[in-house]
Design an enzyme around this catalytic site. Structure first.
Site, PDB file in Angstrom:
ATOM      1  N   GLY A   1       0.910  -1.231   0.084  1.00  0.00           N
ATOM      2  CA  GLY A   1      -0.083  -0.029   0.020  1.00  0.00           C
ATOM      3  C   GLY A   1       0.807   1.158  -0.120  1.00  0.00           C
TER       4      GLY A   1
ATOM      5  N   TRP B   1       2.240   1.775  -3.419  1.00  0.00           N
ATOM      6  CA  TRP B   1       1.144   2.114  -4.371  1.00  0.00           C
ATOM      7  C   TRP B   1       1.131   3.542  -4.448  1.00  0.00           C
ATOM      8  CZ3 TRP B   1      -3.211   5.169  -3.059  1.00  0.00           C
ATOM      9  CH2 TRP B   1      -4.201   5.164  -4.066  1.00  0.00           C
ATOM     10  N   HIS B   2       1.518   3.985  -3.249  1.00  0.00           N
ATOM     11  CA  HIS B   2       1.449   5.818  -3.295  1.00  0.00           C
ATOM     12  C   HIS B   2       2.669   6.315  -4.177  1.00  0.00           C
ATOM     13  CE1 HIS B   2      -1.222   5.177   0.250  1.00  0.00           C
ATOM     14  NE2 HIS B   2      -1.784   6.412  -0.304  1.00  0.00           N
ATOM     15  N   GLY B   3       3.746   5.621  -4.103  1.00  0.00           N
ATOM     16  CA  GLY B   3       4.728   6.090  -4.933  1.00  0.00           C
ATOM     17  C   GLY B   3       5.892   5.189  -5.142  1.00  0.00           C
TER      18      GLY B   3
ATOM     19  N   PHE C   1      -0.892  10.716  -7.213  1.00  0.00           N
ATOM     20  CA  PHE C   1      -1.071   9.204  -7.090  1.00  0.00           C
ATOM     21  C   PHE C   1      -1.676   8.600  -8.114  1.00  0.00           C
ATOM     22  CE2 PHE C   1      -0.609  10.718  -2.549  1.00  0.00           C
ATOM     23  CZ  PHE C   1       0.918  10.327  -2.510  1.00  0.00           C
TER      24      PHE C   1
END
Length: 486
Positions: A343, A346-348, A486
């Site tokens: 997770g 997933w943001h960066g 994002f």
């Protein structure tokens, strides 16, 4: 109203110049690339689409109207990336059709297809440098394409689609899939709507059934929290950036992490509220994305209240398929840490995001054996202490979210525990910080105790009117929504 510099920077011509240079050479590229919710162009766009959408002769074409509007919205600043969006949707539709008609194995191939798109655009620069020159016109073009705005969100929508519909044995037209994936209120930053909840809503809409009052409440709240709270706090938390935070006194470094906690909540809650209100105007209900997360008494409760649509997605499509809590404590702890680490990524594509996610996963694992016992204690003092500790921990971890460069984030974190001799900021700075943070604080503390009755309903329009006036009169400098990146 002029805002003084924290840390005595108002006395430093050098650092004033540095700040102005940073603002000049690092403009909000994301804002320039999209038609933001806070722009006048977007207001005109929504009014035109709304007026056309409910015309009697358009009723049977409403899905196509929303698809066309969403394509225009997305391509407004990035027309060269519209083909990618089309490829992602059509490819997902093809894999879905094969999964329903032939074999469920095609679902896995469809997921790999979408994750491949996400990996190529979001994580390729972990392995290649930019600008890239390979000698091939096609590869040079692909490698130098910018990161598509909202790719993380529409990839998650595609995966939800591939998993949910085959289980229901439900086919979907390519137009329904287009609407689900690119519906413009949620396209850029969510909320992430699961296919099982969205597809039943795809039907003809009537203007007489639009909940205008509820939509207006969501829109007013969203714009107020974004314009008044988040944008003004953004001006202050700009001093968390390197090298400016090196000039800020230790106490003010602590103040800034709390201000960023309020800012990121106000910013993302503001976006989500606007998205919910806009969707209601067009006859669709999106999921609530926040439920006062800063009163949480555990990290687990925080993730049930923060970015609820992402938490639900990670639980349903990653944590449970990995085994959830069905295979003993050790496997459960591994799953928690792995899911939160993913997770974070997933943001960066950065070590800071990974550390942020892993730390949340570790905390989820550490607290899990003790939650039942802690929850059984009814002491209000203990519950308040738990909430304060969770808020402190979450705020400290936001440093790694705010500063994607891990070295800079680690330096800021270390600075929280190293005394600095920089001059204290003037008192007016703290007054402004409280003024722009207060709505977030009050929303978290008084929501369960909202007044009821006829008199409360009578003053409600005036209260919302006051929010509109504040958002207009004291809006902070324009800034992109944080989750646009994002």
């Amino acid at each position: 109203m002029s805002r003084p510099f924290p840390g005595g920077l108002e006395h430093s011509t050098h650092w004033q110049n540095v700040l102005q240079q940073l603002k000049a050479v690092i403009p909000s590229a994301i804002t320039a690339l999209v038609m933001t919710f806070t722009s006048w162009q977007f207001a005109v766009f929504v009014c035109v689409v709304f007026a056309f959408y409910y015309l009697p002769f358009v009723r049977r074409l409403q899905v196509y109207v929303l698809i066309a509007a969403s394509l225009f919205f997305y391509g407004y600043g990035q027309p060269e990336l519209l083909p990618l969006l089309v490829v992602a949707v059509v490819g997902t539709w093809a894999f879905l059709a094969l999964s329903i008609k032939r074999s469920r194995a095609w679902t896995k191939y469809g997921i790999v297809f979408n994750l491949g798109l996400l990996a190529f655009f979001k994580y390729k620069f972990l392995f290649v440098a930019t600008p890239v020159a390979t000698g091939s016109a096609v590869s040079d073009f692909l490698l130098n394409l910018p990161l598509p705005i909202g790719i993380s969100f529409f990839v998650f929508h595609n995966i939800s689609l591939l998993v949910d519909l085959p289980k229901q044995g439900r086919a979907a037209t390519v137009w329904e899939i287009f609407l689900y994936v690119i519906f413009f209120p949620q396209l850029i930053s969510g909320p992430i709507t699961q296919a099982r909840n969205f597809f039943p809503q795809i039907q003809e809409k009537q203007i007489s059934k639009v909940p205008f009052v509820e939509a207006a409440r969501w829109l007013v709240l969203g714009y107020f929290f974004k314009l008044y709270c988040a944008n003004n706090l953004n001006e202050m938390t700009s001093y968390m950036a390197h090298p400016l935070f090196e000039t800020v006194k230790t106490g003010d470094k602590w103040l800034l992490i709390f201000l960023y906690s309020f800012q990121i909540y106000a910013d993302f809650f503001g976006y989500s509220s606007i998205a919910v209100g806009l969707a209601l105007l067009f006859g669709y209900r999106l999921p609530d994305n926040f439920n006062r997360p800063y009163i949480s008494r555990s990290i687990a409760e925080f993730w049930r209240r923060w970015h609820i649509s992402l938490s639900s997605w990670l639980r349903n499509y990653l944590y449970i398929p990995l085994g959830g809590s069905r295979h003993g404590p050790a496997r459960t702890y591994f799953n928690l840490i792995a899911v939160m680490g993913l997770g974070g990524l997933w943001h960066g594509a950065g070590l800071s995001y990974l550390v942020w996610g892993l730390m949340h996963g570790v905390l989820l694992a550490v607290e899990r054996p003790f939650l039942d016992k802690l929850d059984s204690v009814r002491s209000p003092a203990l519950q308040a202490l738990r909430a304060a500790m969770v808020f402190l921990i979450v705020s400290m971890l936001w440093i790694f979210f705010k500063l994607p460069d891990f070295g800079q984030a680690a330096s800021y974190f270390a600075g929280l525990f190293t005394e600095s001799t920089v001059q204290n900021p003037p008192k007016i700075y703290r007054t402004l910080a409280l003024a722009y943070s207060l709505p977030v604080i009050l929303q978290h503390l008084i929501l369960p105790h909202q007044p009821q009755g006829a008199w409360a309903r009578a003053i409600e329009p005036f209260a919302y009117g006051a929010l509109v006036a504040l958002a207009y009169a004291e809006a902070g400098p324009e800034s992109a929504f944080i989750y646009f990146q994002f």
